[in-house]
Design a protein around this motif. Structure first.
Motif, short mmCIF file in Angstrom:
data_model
loop_
_atom_site.label_atom_id
_atom_site.label_comp_id
_atom_site.label_asym_id
_atom_site.label_seq_id
_atom_site.Cartn_x
_atom_site.Cartn_y
_atom_site.Cartn_z
N LEU A 284 11.25 -19.10 -24.42
CA LEU A 284 10.06 -18.97 -23.58
C LEU A 284 8.87 -18.42 -24.35
N ARG A 285 9.17 -17.50 -25.27
CA ARG A 285 8.10 -16.96 -26.11
C ARG A 285 7.50 -18.08 -26.97
N ALA A 286 8.38 -18.88 -27.58
CA ALA A 286 7.92 -19.95 -28.46
C ALA A 286 7.13 -21.00 -27.68
N ILE A 287 7.59 -21.28 -26.46
CA ILE A 287 6.89 -22.27 -25.65
C ILE A 287 5.48 -21.77 -25.32
N ARG A 288 5.42 -20.54 -24.83
CA ARG A 288 4.11 -19.99 -24.46
C ARG A 288 3.16 -19.98 -25.65
N ASN A 289 3.70 -19.60 -26.80
CA ASN A 289 2.89 -19.52 -27.99
C ASN A 289 2.54 -20.92 -28.51
N GLY A 290 3.57 -21.77 -28.59
CA GLY A 290 3.43 -23.09 -29.21
C GLY A 290 2.48 -24.00 -28.46
N ILE A 291 2.59 -24.01 -27.12
CA ILE A 291 1.74 -24.97 -26.43
C ILE A 291 0.27 -24.56 -26.45
N LEU A 293 -1.00 -23.16 -29.19
CA LEU A 293 -1.37 -23.57 -30.54
C LEU A 293 -1.63 -25.07 -30.64
N ILE A 294 -0.80 -25.87 -29.98
CA ILE A 294 -0.99 -27.31 -30.13
C ILE A 294 -2.08 -27.82 -29.20
N GLY A 295 -2.74 -26.90 -28.51
CA GLY A 295 -3.97 -27.29 -27.83
C GLY A 295 -3.83 -27.74 -26.39
N VAL A 296 -2.73 -27.33 -25.74
CA VAL A 296 -2.66 -27.61 -24.31
C VAL A 296 -3.67 -26.69 -23.63
N PRO A 297 -4.47 -27.24 -22.70
CA PRO A 297 -5.47 -26.40 -22.06
C PRO A 297 -4.82 -25.21 -21.37
N GLY A 298 -5.43 -24.07 -21.48
CA GLY A 298 -4.86 -22.84 -20.95
C GLY A 298 -4.40 -22.95 -19.51
N LEU A 299 -5.23 -23.59 -18.68
CA LEU A 299 -4.88 -23.64 -17.27
C LEU A 299 -3.71 -24.56 -16.99
N TYR A 301 -1.04 -24.76 -18.86
CA TYR A 301 0.16 -24.48 -19.64
C TYR A 301 1.36 -24.03 -18.83
N ASN A 302 1.12 -23.49 -17.63
CA ASN A 302 2.27 -23.20 -16.77
C ASN A 302 3.01 -24.45 -16.34
N ILE A 303 2.26 -25.57 -16.28
CA ILE A 303 2.92 -26.84 -15.94
C ILE A 303 3.99 -27.13 -16.98
N PHE A 304 3.61 -26.96 -18.25
CA PHE A 304 4.55 -27.25 -19.33
C PHE A 304 5.73 -26.29 -19.31
N VAL A 305 5.40 -25.03 -19.12
CA VAL A 305 6.48 -24.03 -19.09
C VAL A 305 7.47 -24.39 -17.98
N GLY A 306 6.95 -24.69 -16.81
CA GLY A 306 7.81 -25.04 -15.67
C GLY A 306 8.66 -26.26 -15.95
#
Lengths: 326, 260
Positions: A284-291, A293-299, A301-306
């Protein structure tokens, strides 16, 4: 058990599949952005990791015993707020204030545990209410404002949030706390008598009670442990950023539970894995950090985490089904 | 000479205004299988819960080998050599057979560490394998296998072996053949006989009268919180017992049964 059989059961185990996915994720992020594996970024991830990871260790034991705790995020916020208020406004010595914070966490955990076991209300409802009480208390006693920054170094600050450099990596002492507590948790769950009890209680409480296992006492102590670890993590975080905010840790309860179940611990109890939780915390740490970094828009990024958490859980469920069939 | 193992004298238990157990007295002898029969609500489970320490009795006395005892917890009952095996509630499915066999009585190293003491895994596994071998189910079962991978009959056998392992004087089996297939039921019943032949006393609670006639030495029938009949299997038959359970014209039947 023959070696071959042991190996295949290891490969089919949930923590192993989580580990494979973690490695894949790390590889993807590393390829997508070279900065992902830079010393600075790794140091950053390792700074955040222990704070949620430490709570996740307690949550793993609690979930294995068949209960969970939604109040950890609020305790994470309240403990440092109380400690710093005592020091800054009450003129109390930091050691005494920390002791008061510890007692507060013990009390919160004990109340959770006593209501769940002695009155028999589901831990979901009890700790949800406790979340509101604890978060409300933090907001009320601070009037909603973060506390003045805390910048006096000292023994306790070094103990909880000191930092050291290894080459170009910068690590916090909290990482040692996480490593030490992880080893302890692995030992307790897999090799100690207590771990046998915890798994048995979560797997079939009546069976455990019928064998003379003090199920209620074990659960109460696990609630206390989880609460204390949440408070410890809160202190570590507050010392690291030199501030205590009454809204710190909002939403952590769900993130921590996500770490634990992504690692392969069953939400229904009985099956817990500390190694899986460590993998889950890293993931989860890597996902939060990685996405980021690779430029997923901040708002977004919870979509990706989920989505990634969901994918992990589906994978675990499929593996489980497969194992049951064979 | 017959050795008395467990004697109950005038046990009583009420829940609020409900007198679940009005009065129960009986004796269980060494190496004997006694079947406890009765309809739903007859007080069977109240009786066995009282003996196994789930809740305290209101009045009455319990004697184990002639010694008056007080049973306040499941631990007390276990320490007195009374092991109760409930359908589906005896084993933790997510634990291995070995860990289940020693649940609550784990062999440990460094005993002074209390609950944090490390399990003696080698001893655990060896003892479990030896036990499985002794009860004749070693060929199929691995001590490290999870209980969730076992069939219902295998689980019952494991639970009964565990009770035997701890040299229980009295083994209480609560509906041991519920939800089992024909073959598995026979396996469990055969096992009950072996347990008796090994010198343990068995109190068998069941709905199935046919099973009773296959393994029991004596039959005790309960109705509305009381023991209404007590007979040796040889002295009675299925129909008689059935009518006692349902209470159809009891007095005549009892007289008839006693006359025999």
């Amino acid at each position: 058990m023959p070696v071959g059989k042991r190996r295949s059961s290891l490969i089919r185990s949930p923590q192993f599949s989580s580990l494979v996915i973690l490695i894949v994720l790390l590889a993807v992020f590393a390829i997508a952005d070279a900065n992902f594996l830079s010393p600075l970024n790794i140091s950053n991830m390792m700074a955040f990791l222990p704070e949620l990871g430490i709570i996740a260790l307690g949550m793993t034991l609690l979930l294995t015993a068949g209960e969970f705790d939604l109040s950890v995020g609020a305790v994470f916020g309240l403990a440092p707020v109380v400690v710093m208020l005592l020091v800054q406004n009450g003129g109390v010595d930091i050691g005494v204030a920390l002791l008061a914070g510890l007692l507060l966490c013990i009390a919160i955990g004990a109340i959770n545990g006593l209501i769940v076991t002695k009155i028999g209300i589901s831990s979901f409802l009890v700790t949800l209410s406790m979340l509101l009480v604890v978060r409300g208390a933090a907001l009320y006693i601070t009037q909603g404002f973060p506390l003045k920054s805390w910048d006096q170094p000292g023994f306790f600050v070094t103990l909880l949030a000191g930092s050291f450099n290894i080459g170009s990596f910068r690590f916090y002492t909290s990482l040692w706390w996480f490593v030490g507590l992880s080893l302890l948790a692995v030992y307790v769950l897999r090799y100690a008598k207590l771990g046998n009890w915890i798994s048995a209680i979560g797997s079939n409480r009546n069976a455990a009670v019928a064998r003379g296992v003090p199920a209620d006492a074990v659960k109460i102590w696990l609630f206390i442990l989880t609460s204390v670890l949440a408070g410890l993590a809160g202190m570590i975080s507050a010392f690291r950023i030199s501030a205590a905010s009454p809204v710190a840790g909002t939403g952590y309860e769900l993130e921590v539970i996500a770490m634990v179940v992504v690692g392969g611990t069953a939400l229904t109890g009985g099956r817990g894995t500390i190694l899986g939780t460590i993998v889950g915390a890293l993931m989860l740490r890597a996902i939060r950090n990685g996405i980021v970094l690779i430029g997923v828009p901040g708002l977004a990024y919870n979509i990706f985490v989920g989505v990634i958490i969901l994918a992990m859980l589906i994978l675990h469920a499929l593996l489980q089904k497969n194992a049951a069939r064979s | 000479m017959v050795q008395e193992v467990l004697r109950l004298q005038n046990l009583q238990k009420s829940f609020g205004s409900v007198r679940a157990l009005k009065s129960a007295s009986f004796t269980l002898n060494e190496g004997e299988v006694v079947a406890l029969l009765g309809d739903n609500g007859a007080g069977k489970s109240t009786l066995i819960k009282a003996i196994s320490g789930v809740f305290p009795i209101d009045r009455g006395d319990i004697y184990v080998r002639g010694q008056k005892v007080s049973i306040r917890s499941t631990r007390d009952a276990m320490d007195l050599g009374i092991e109760t095996i409930h359908q589906d509630t005896s084993l933790a499915p997510d634990l291995s057979i070995a860990r289940n066999l020693f649940l609550g009585r784990e062999p440990v190293n460094l005993k002074w560490l209390g609950v944090f003491a490390p399990l003696d895994l080698a001893k655990l596994r060896d003892a479990a394998s030896a036990l499985l071998k002794r009860v004749g189910i070693s060929k199929k079962l691995d001590a490290d296998a999870l209980v969730s991978t076992l069939s219902g009959g295998e689980r019952q056998s494991i639970a009964i072996s565990r009770a035997m392992q701890f040299a229980a004087k009295v083994i209480i089996l609560d509906e041991p053949t519920n939800n089992l297939g024909v073959e598995e039921t026979h396996g469990v019943l055969r096992f009950v006989k072996e347990v008796r032949d090994a010198g343990h006393s068995v109190l068998l609670i069941t709905h199935n009268i046919h099973h009773v006639f296959q393994v029991a030495d004596r039959i005790i029938v309960m109705r509305r919180g009381e023991i209404v009949a007590e007979q040796t299997v040889a002295d009675t038959d299925l129909l008689t017992v059935e009518s006692i359970i349902t209470g159809a014209d009891m007095s005549a039947l009892l007289k008839e049964a006693r006359a025999k």
